[in-house]
Design a protein around this motif. Structure first.
Motif, PDB file in Angstrom:
ATOM      1  N   VAL A   1     -18.144  -2.187   9.086  1.00  0.00           N
ATOM      2  CA  VAL A   1     -16.740  -2.569   9.282  1.00  0.00           C
ATOM      3  C   VAL A   1     -15.910  -1.290   9.309  1.00  0.00           C
ATOM      4  CG1 VAL A   1     -14.744  -3.729   8.233  1.00  0.00           C
ATOM      5  CG2 VAL A   1     -16.989  -4.812   8.144  1.00  0.00           C
TER       6      VAL A   1
ATOM      7  N   GLU B   1       0.838  -1.205   0.000  1.00  0.00           N
ATOM      8  CA  GLU B   1       0.000   0.000   0.000  1.00  0.00           C
ATOM      9  C   GLU B   1       0.870   1.252   0.000  1.00  0.00           C
ATOM     10  OE1 GLU B   1      -0.383  -2.427   2.391  1.00  0.00           O
ATOM     11  OE2 GLU B   1      -2.038  -3.476   1.404  1.00  0.00           O
TER      12      GLU B   1
ATOM     13  N   SER C   1      -7.147   6.730   9.505  1.00  0.00           N
ATOM     14  CA  SER C   1      -5.703   6.614   9.358  1.00  0.00           C
ATOM     15  C   SER C   1      -5.014   7.448  10.419  1.00  0.00           C
ATOM     16  CB  SER C   1      -5.290   7.101   7.957  1.00  0.00           C
ATOM     17  OG  SER C   1      -3.910   6.973   7.764  1.00  0.00           O
TER      18      SER C   1
ATOM     19  N   HIS D   1      -6.983   5.164   1.159  1.00  0.00           N
ATOM     20  CA  HIS D   1      -8.386   5.069   1.577  1.00  0.00           C
ATOM     21  C   HIS D   1      -9.251   6.010   0.737  1.00  0.00           C
ATOM     22  CE1 HIS D   1      -7.673   2.498   4.963  1.00  0.00           C
ATOM     23  NE2 HIS D   1      -6.944   3.368   5.622  1.00  0.00           N
TER      24      HIS D   1
ATOM     25  N   ILE E   1     -15.093   2.167  -0.521  1.00  0.00           N
ATOM     26  CA  ILE E   1     -15.237   2.540   0.882  1.00  0.00           C
ATOM     27  C   ILE E   1     -16.241   3.677   0.939  1.00  0.00           C
ATOM     28  CG2 ILE E   1     -14.042   3.634   2.833  1.00  0.00           C
ATOM     29  CD1 ILE E   1     -11.579   2.045   2.156  1.00  0.00           C
TER      30      ILE E   1
ATOM     31  N   ALA F   1     -13.269   3.943   7.155  1.00  0.00           N
ATOM     32  CA  ALA F   1     -11.825   3.807   7.334  1.00  0.00           C
ATOM     33  C   ALA F   1     -11.268   5.060   7.982  1.00  0.00           C
ATOM     34  CB  ALA F   1     -11.138   3.564   5.986  1.00  0.00           C
TER      35      ALA F   1
ATOM     36  N   SER G   1      -5.649   1.895   8.864  1.00  0.00           N
ATOM     37  CA  SER G   1      -4.337   1.667   8.270  1.00  0.00           C
ATOM     38  C   SER G   1      -3.846   2.957   7.629  1.00  0.00           C
ATOM     39  CB  SER G   1      -4.397   0.546   7.221  1.00  0.00           C
ATOM     40  OG  SER G   1      -5.260   0.912   6.153  1.00  0.00           O
TER      41      SER G   1
ATOM     42  N   ARG H   1     -11.888   0.015   8.916  1.00  0.00           N
ATOM     43  CA  ARG H   1     -10.504  -0.275   8.562  1.00  0.00           C
ATOM     44  C   ARG H   1      -9.610   0.815   9.138  1.00  0.00           C
ATOM     45  NH1 ARG H   1      -9.362  -3.407   3.997  1.00  0.00           N
ATOM     46  NH2 ARG H   1      -7.738  -1.930   3.369  1.00  0.00           N
TER      47      ARG H   1
ATOM     48  N   LEU I   1     -18.746   0.559   4.867  1.00  0.00           N
ATOM     49  CA  LEU I   1     -17.348   0.303   5.189  1.00  0.00           C
ATOM     50  C   LEU I   1     -16.693   1.656   5.415  1.00  0.00           C
ATOM     51  CD1 LEU I   1     -14.938  -1.614   5.396  1.00  0.00           C
ATOM     52  CD2 LEU I   1     -14.700  -1.491   2.917  1.00  0.00           C
TER      53      LEU I   1
END
Length: 278
Positions: A200, A115, A173, A210, A219, A171, A204, A202, A169
């Motif tokens: 969910v 990534e 960071s 993202h 996403i 996300a 990362s 995420r 979904l």
């Protein structure tokens, strides 16, 4: 949508000046060429015995890419200034600037993770005009041009049509290593809140990858506290041009001076704001 971007997309039906279309194409060529250098440097995870050793390795990656990328971009826009520190936030001085992250996800590259990307964004009067994000391992190049949409290798991107945060979904960071304790606690609380409401979550790095997925409809929502211009401006333009909404976590217009960032599909924006401000 942030005021800093709204003005660039308000007349999306109008013709985009051809010089900017050509400039984006040549910027894309430049990040692709620079990305090939990172592929040559990519391999198994390399462990470092000290923070100083790790920082030298990160800098070596940056310098290798910039040696190829900076001259090409300078040739494209000789009068544009260069943002020297991609980790900084806040507004830029007036004028035209190249905002580049030579290895977005540099720590992933050094750890043998896939990534990472090369990004180049042209900013005029604090508004992103165009951006090119190249993923060297997949060969994909994401582009956005203010008023002309967001694309993946020429295919138009659209954010998702999800309208239920419970099916979304989401996300987030980490903005940077060694973040101050207050931001870390705020991030932890927000992850807990989103875990309760979204399908969910995420967590990362890097942020840009993202945001590519938000623009592509994979996403549904991304948020972050603090953050650097180079992390967020490319993705903000891509998401906005793909039909998404960009704000701070309270739903106010986002600018590079904001202390939070939220990019979502329109159908989950209000719910994401409610969750993150609960």
């Amino acid at each position: 949508m942030p005021e800093s971007i709204r003005g660039t997309v308000a007349n999306a039906g109008a013709a985009v000046p051809s010089p900017d279309v050509e400039l984006l194409a040549r910027t894309s060529d430049a990040v692709r060429a620079a990305g090939s250098l990172l592929v040559e440097r990519f391999g198994d995870a390399v462990r470092h015995e000290s923070r100083a050793d790790l920082m030298r390795a990160l800098a070596a990656n940056d310098h290798a890419v910039l040696a190829a990328l900076r001259p090409r971009l300078a040739q494209l826009r000789p009068d544009a200034r260069w943002v020297e520190d991609e980790l900084q936030g806040g507004a830029l001085p007036p004028g035209e600037w190249w905002l580049v992250d030579p290895v977005e996800g540099n720590i992933n590259h050094l750890h043998g993770l896939r990534e990472w990307a090369v990004t180049a964004t042209l900013v005029r009067a604090n508004r992103p005009v165009l951006t090119a994000v190249h993923l060297p391992l997949s060969g994909e190049t994401y582009t956005a041009l203010a008023g002309a949409g967001a694309h993946l290798d020429g295919r138009r991107l659209h954010v998702s049509e999800t309208t239920d945060l419970g099916l979304a979904l989401a996300a987030t960071s980490q903005a940077r290593p060694d973040e101050n304790a207050a931001v870390v606690r705020r991030l932890g609380s927000s992850i807990t809140a989103m875990l309760l409401d979204a399908l969910v979550v995420r967590v990362s790095v890097p942020a840009t990858l993202h945001l590519l997925s938000v623009a592509a409809g994979r996403i549904d929502a991304f948020w972050q506290f603090a953050g650097a211009r180079a992390d967020l401006l490319p993705g903000a333009l891509l998401v906005s041009e793909a039909g998404g909404l960009v704000s701070d976590i309270e739903g106010r217009a986002w600018t590079p001076e904001s202390d939070s960032f939220l990019a979502t599909a329109p159908g989950v924006h209000a719910a994401a704001v409610a969750t993150l401000t609960r």
